[in-house]
Design a protein around this motif. Sequence first.
Motif, PDB file in Angstrom:
ATOM      1  N   PHE A 310       0.851  -1.200   0.000  1.00 27.15           N
ATOM      2  CA  PHE A 310       0.000   0.000   0.000  1.00 27.15           C
ATOM      3  C   PHE A 310       0.885   1.249   0.000  1.00 27.15           C
ATOM      4  O   PHE A 310       1.940   1.256   0.638  1.00 27.15           O
ATOM      5  N   GLY A 311       0.442   2.297  -0.696  1.00 32.08           N
ATOM      6  CA  GLY A 311       1.210   3.548  -0.744  1.00 32.08           C
ATOM      7  C   GLY A 311       1.013   4.371   0.518  1.00 32.08           C
ATOM      8  O   GLY A 311       0.328   5.397   0.526  1.00 32.08           O
ATOM      9  N   LEU A 312       1.601   3.888   1.603  1.00 36.84           N
ATOM     10  CA  LEU A 312       1.452   4.550   2.903  1.00 36.84           C
ATOM     11  C   LEU A 312       2.734   4.341   3.693  1.00 36.84           C
ATOM     12  O   LEU A 312       3.126   3.205   3.951  1.00 36.84           O
ATOM     13  N   GLY A 313       3.407   5.437   4.061  1.00 39.55           N
ATOM     14  CA  GLY A 313       4.659   5.311   4.806  1.00 39.55           C
ATOM     15  C   GLY A 313       4.957   6.576   5.593  1.00 39.55           C
ATOM     16  O   GLY A 313       4.170   7.536   5.590  1.00 39.55           O
ATOM     17  N   GLY A 314       6.106   6.586   6.233  1.00 37.14           N
ATOM     18  CA  GLY A 314       6.492   7.738   7.059  1.00 37.14           C
ATOM     19  C   GLY A 314       6.705   9.006   6.258  1.00 37.14           C
ATOM     20  O   GLY A 314       6.595  10.117   6.789  1.00 37.14           O
ATOM     21  N   PHE A 336       6.756  12.113  -0.361  1.00 39.84           N
ATOM     22  CA  PHE A 336       7.405  13.424  -0.348  1.00 39.84           C
ATOM     23  C   PHE A 336       8.754  13.311   0.346  1.00 39.84           C
ATOM     24  O   PHE A 336       8.978  12.376   1.128  1.00 39.84           O
ATOM     25  N   LEU A 337       9.623  14.259   0.081  1.00 43.76           N
ATOM     26  CA  LEU A 337      10.842  14.378   0.879  1.00 43.76           C
ATOM     27  C   LEU A 337      10.432  15.191   2.108  1.00 43.76           C
ATOM     28  O   LEU A 337       9.972  16.332   1.964  1.00 43.76           O
ATOM     29  N   PRO A 338      10.525  14.641   3.327  1.00 44.62           N
ATOM     30  CA  PRO A 338      10.061  15.389   4.505  1.00 44.62           C
ATOM     31  C   PRO A 338      10.775  16.740   4.630  1.00 44.62           C
ATOM     32  O   PRO A 338      11.963  16.849   4.301  1.00 44.62           O
ATOM     33  N   LEU A 339      10.049  17.766   5.105  1.00 40.96           N
ATOM     34  CA  LEU A 339      10.657  19.094   5.306  1.00 40.96           C
ATOM     35  C   LEU A 339      11.840  18.996   6.266  1.00 40.96           C
ATOM     36  O   LEU A 339      12.862  19.657   6.083  1.00 40.96           O
ATOM     37  N   SER A 340      11.702  18.141   7.291  1.00 42.66           N
ATOM     38  CA  SER A 340      12.776  18.009   8.285  1.00 42.66           C
ATOM     39  C   SER A 340      14.051  17.446   7.647  1.00 42.66           C
ATOM     40  O   SER A 340      15.162  17.837   8.001  1.00 42.66           O
ATOM     41  N   ARG A 421       8.821  10.478 -13.256  1.00 40.91           N
ATOM     42  CA  ARG A 421      10.006   9.892 -13.903  1.00 40.91           C
ATOM     43  C   ARG A 421      11.167   9.700 -12.930  1.00 40.91           C
ATOM     44  O   ARG A 421      12.232   9.226 -13.314  1.00 40.91           O
ATOM     45  N   GLY A 422      10.962  10.100 -11.678  1.00 37.97           N
ATOM     46  CA  GLY A 422      12.006   9.897 -10.678  1.00 37.97           C
ATOM     47  C   GLY A 422      13.119  10.921 -10.741  1.00 37.97           C
ATOM     48  O   GLY A 422      14.200  10.722 -10.179  1.00 37.97           O
ATOM     49  N   LEU A 423      12.869  12.071 -11.435  1.00 37.68           N
ATOM     50  CA  LEU A 423      13.924  13.077 -11.590  1.00 37.68           C
ATOM     51  C   LEU A 423      13.864  14.154 -10.505  1.00 37.68           C
ATOM     52  O   LEU A 423      14.867  14.788 -10.185  1.00 37.68           O
ATOM     53  N   VAL A 424      12.645  14.359  -9.953  1.00 37.94           N
ATOM     54  CA  VAL A 424      12.452  15.451  -8.983  1.00 37.94           C
ATOM     55  C   VAL A 424      11.691  14.927  -7.767  1.00 37.94           C
ATOM     56  O   VAL A 424      10.782  14.098  -7.902  1.00 37.94           O
ATOM     57  N   HIS A 425      12.078  15.398  -6.585  1.00 32.42           N
ATOM     58  CA  HIS A 425      11.323  15.140  -5.350  1.00 32.42           C
ATOM     59  C   HIS A 425      10.529  16.391  -5.024  1.00 32.42           C
ATOM     60  O   HIS A 425      11.040  17.501  -5.159  1.00 32.42           O
ATOM     61  N   ILE A 426       9.288  16.216  -4.530  1.00 36.64           N
ATOM     62  CA  ILE A 426       8.598  17.348  -3.915  1.00 36.64           C
ATOM     63  C   ILE A 426       8.841  17.235  -2.414  1.00 36.64           C
ATOM     64  O   ILE A 426       8.732  16.137  -1.838  1.00 36.64           O
ATOM     65  N   CYS A 427       9.233  18.344  -1.790  1.00 43.74           N
ATOM     66  CA  CYS A 427       9.424  18.359  -0.335  1.00 43.74           C
ATOM     67  C   CYS A 427       8.163  18.961   0.272  1.00 43.74           C
ATOM     68  O   CYS A 427       7.654  19.972  -0.230  1.00 43.74           O
ATOM     69  N   GLY A 428       7.678  18.361   1.336  1.00 46.55           N
ATOM     70  CA  GLY A 428       6.482  18.888   1.983  1.00 46.55           C
ATOM     71  C   GLY A 428       6.249  18.185   3.303  1.00 46.55           C
ATOM     72  O   GLY A 428       7.055  17.363   3.755  1.00 46.55           O
ATOM     73  N   LEU A 429       5.115  18.496   3.931  1.00 45.60           N
ATOM     74  CA  LEU A 429       4.790  17.962   5.252  1.00 45.60           C
ATOM     75  C   LEU A 429       4.453  16.465   5.165  1.00 45.60           C
ATOM     76  O   LEU A 429       3.691  16.047   4.296  1.00 45.60           O
ATOM     77  N   THR A 430       5.026  15.662   6.075  1.00 46.91           N
ATOM     78  CA  THR A 430       4.816  14.208   6.103  1.00 46.91           C
ATOM     79  C   THR A 430       4.620  13.743   7.553  1.00 46.91           C
ATOM     80  O   THR A 430       4.892  14.514   8.482  1.00 46.91           O
ATOM     81  N   PRO A 431       4.189  12.490   7.758  1.00 44.16           N
ATOM     82  CA  PRO A 431       4.113  11.968   9.135  1.00 44.16           C
ATOM     83  C   PRO A 431       5.466  12.035   9.861  1.00 44.16           C
ATOM     84  O   PRO A 431       5.504  12.241  11.077  1.00 44.16           O
ATOM     85  N   SER A 432       6.572  11.864   9.125  1.00 39.67           N
ATOM     86  CA  SER A 432       7.902  11.973   9.770  1.00 39.67           C
ATOM     87  C   SER A 432       8.081  13.356  10.395  1.00 39.67           C
ATOM     88  O   SER A 432       8.669  13.493  11.478  1.00 39.67           O
ATOM     89  N   ASP A 433       7.587  14.405   9.704  1.00 35.84           N
ATOM     90  CA  ASP A 433       7.673  15.769  10.262  1.00 35.84           C
ATOM     91  C   ASP A 433       6.805  15.884  11.519  1.00 35.84           C
ATOM     92  O   ASP A 433       7.212  16.475  12.518  1.00 35.84           O
ATOM     93  N   ILE A 478      -2.317  14.088  12.245  1.00 34.80           N
ATOM     94  CA  ILE A 478      -1.605  13.339  11.188  1.00 34.80           C
ATOM     95  C   ILE A 478      -1.237  11.944  11.684  1.00 34.80           C
ATOM     96  O   ILE A 478      -1.434  10.941  10.989  1.00 34.80           O
ATOM     97  N   VAL A 479      -0.725  11.866  12.918  1.00 36.87           N
ATOM     98  CA  VAL A 479      -0.316  10.565  13.462  1.00 36.87           C
ATOM     99  C   VAL A 479      -1.545   9.682  13.684  1.00 36.87           C
ATOM    100  O   VAL A 479      -1.515   8.471  13.421  1.00 36.87           O
ATOM    101  N   ALA A 480      -2.648  10.291  14.132  1.00 33.82           N
ATOM    102  CA  ALA A 480      -3.893   9.525  14.316  1.00 33.82           C
ATOM    103  C   ALA A 480      -4.362   8.970  12.969  1.00 33.82           C
ATOM    104  O   ALA A 480      -4.844   7.837  12.870  1.00 33.82           O
ATOM    105  N   ARG A 481      -4.210   9.786  11.914  1.00 30.96           N
ATOM    106  CA  ARG A 481      -4.624   9.352  10.577  1.00 30.96           C
ATOM    107  C   ARG A 481      -3.746   8.200  10.098  1.00 30.96           C
ATOM    108  O   ARG A 481      -4.219   7.238   9.484  1.00 30.96           O
ATOM    109  N   LEU A 482      -2.428   8.271  10.375  1.00 31.17           N
ATOM    110  CA  LEU A 482      -1.525   7.203   9.968  1.00 31.17           C
ATOM    111  C   LEU A 482      -1.890   5.902  10.708  1.00 31.17           C
ATOM    112  O   LEU A 482      -1.901   4.819  10.123  1.00 31.17           O
TER     113      LEU A 482
END
Length: 666
Positions: A310-314, A336-340, A421-433, A478-482
């Motif tokens: 499933f597409g669900l991770g930290g 996403f690439l986590p902001l942290s 295409r795997g050339l660019v990451h978007i950085c943004g808010l994630t569960p890791s943050d 966010i953590v509750a949603r995860l």
Amino acid sequence: MTDHLLLGIDTGGTYTDAVLFSETEGVVAKAKALTTRHDLSVGIAGAVDAVLEQAKVPAGAISLVSLSTTLATNALVEGQGGRAGLVMIGFGPEDLKRDGLQEALGSDPVIFLPGGHNVHGGETPLDMTALDEALPQLSAQVSSFAVAGYFAVRNPAHEQRVRDRIRDVSHLPVTCSHELSSKLGGPRRALTTLLNARLVSMIDRLIGACEGFLQQRGIDVPMMVVRGDGALISAAEARLRPIETILSGPAASLVGARHLTGLDNAVVSDIGGTTTDVAVLDQGRPRLDGEGAVVGGFRTMVEAVAMRTFGLGGDSEVRINDRGLQARIDLGPRRFLPLSLAAFQHADAVISVLERQLRTAHGGRHDGRFAVRTGLPDHLASGLQPQEQALYERIGAVPVALESLLTSTLQKATLDRLVARGLVHICGLTPSDAMHVLGRQDQWNATAARLGAELAARVKDGSGKPIASSAEALSDMIVARLTRQSAEVILSSCLAEDGAAIDPAVSLAVDRALKREPGIVAFSLSLDRPLVGLGASAPVYYPAIADMLGAESRIPPEAGVANAVGAVVGQVRASVTVFVTVPEEGIFIVNGAGPSSRFLDEGAAFASARARAQMAALTSARSNGADEPAVMMREEIDAPDIEGSRKLVEARFTAIASGRPRVAHG
């Protein structure tokens, strides 16, 4: 006798893990390094050098190396791989329409040759004229060949003759369908063989990178690779049959989970940055997909673990739906690439932008989001459309804010194509943050995580109120949603294993049970076995997930490197089936594991089939690197009573040889 040190390596999409393992002490040292796609040996070297340094042992102390990988799976999912030529013996063009073979073949060339065998191993003469005419030109257009013959599992002679001819002329790798599966079903066997041929160069590169690194360090020991069913095969066999390494990573994590917990029955859930993989351990063995592993939409004949992904991770994207009266948070499926993490690598570029965005009175559409190159080499960025190329050139190795990068709505779609295409990451808010804000993770930059959460908390819902009162409040949401989404994906996997058609994401009864809502009717649910949480972030997420599912939570101390542990503790296992059929009354034909034999006595035919299966399984297990394999026999005899007399239709004798891999004795 000195204790052998075994080296386990797991090459994943994001990280390469290494583990030094002793059969008496368990995990001696563990380390991670980023997977370097342009040159895999760099990531392997980073992880292995780190474990050797940590354990303070010389490279010469290692006596076995074992590798697990998700690279073959990822390649098939992403539609990558070399160009292969397919040779079909005894089949016609109409057979391409079955089992998705035409779709999988795409624009790769195919040659049809007269020939093949029948169910009892009898042959139609083989004519190689078309092959001889095409070979000189074809050899320059493909990187490997796949050969599939009609009923080749009963008699492989034609496949072998075609293989030898192709090798003599082209000197390219050739895969025969009888080497991969003993099951009937020609088109699906041909599909499996074709995918195998495509993967040869990629797995060759991975094993070559690993061998090259080991040579540099003077490590000259047996090398194994994990198969999709969790068993080990020698690196030489994996090079010939790379398709068997699909789902190698998940299989290794299951073997590792059993070793680290000692549990025979468990639900195993492995959370990574991008995905969550769920599988079931039954009586000490991974449950296998009886129909054959499905990868990239194609059902193969490869025995592999029944694993649901499933597409669900930290590092999943936090998506805020603010249209309703109450805002709703969903996670994934994009990574996403986590902001942290982005700020850990480029603090100035990220934090100054987040602070400036927070000072503005009104939030912008792209607040808290950046783009950065993934670092793939330039040749992999070839063939971009002009608008894609122009946008790509404005993105560099330092994150750039989306608000200044995107000036029109159309550019958002262009950016999404660069990400795909795997050339660019978007950085943004994630569960890791969110975990950094709550103080439950601290390996990256917590300041950037907090600023990102404060920005997202300002978003207003349908009633005009901010969706959260603080960064902490939003992080809790966010953590509750995860926790809830993870519980749903684990439940849906377990329900599917039970054959129950219930979707936990939409079932009101499941919703009430998970929330433990009071009512005259009290709904509850639980798992019948412990939930084992794997992955580097498992300790921070899985206790709450297990609690929601009414399951006992088991998170081993080495949860973050279970794949690499599974790679070294597995067994070599080889299975061979020999058939006895009756083409006419009183004649018994033995097929499989060698040329066909004819008997006039059923007992003699059965004895021959048993001996042949045992010998072939032992030989295969030894060639796969087993030290002292033991054999187990399974017999299935179809002999119904017809009008009072027994009539043999078919008998199948399966020998399974298994043992630990050989180690180098220093």
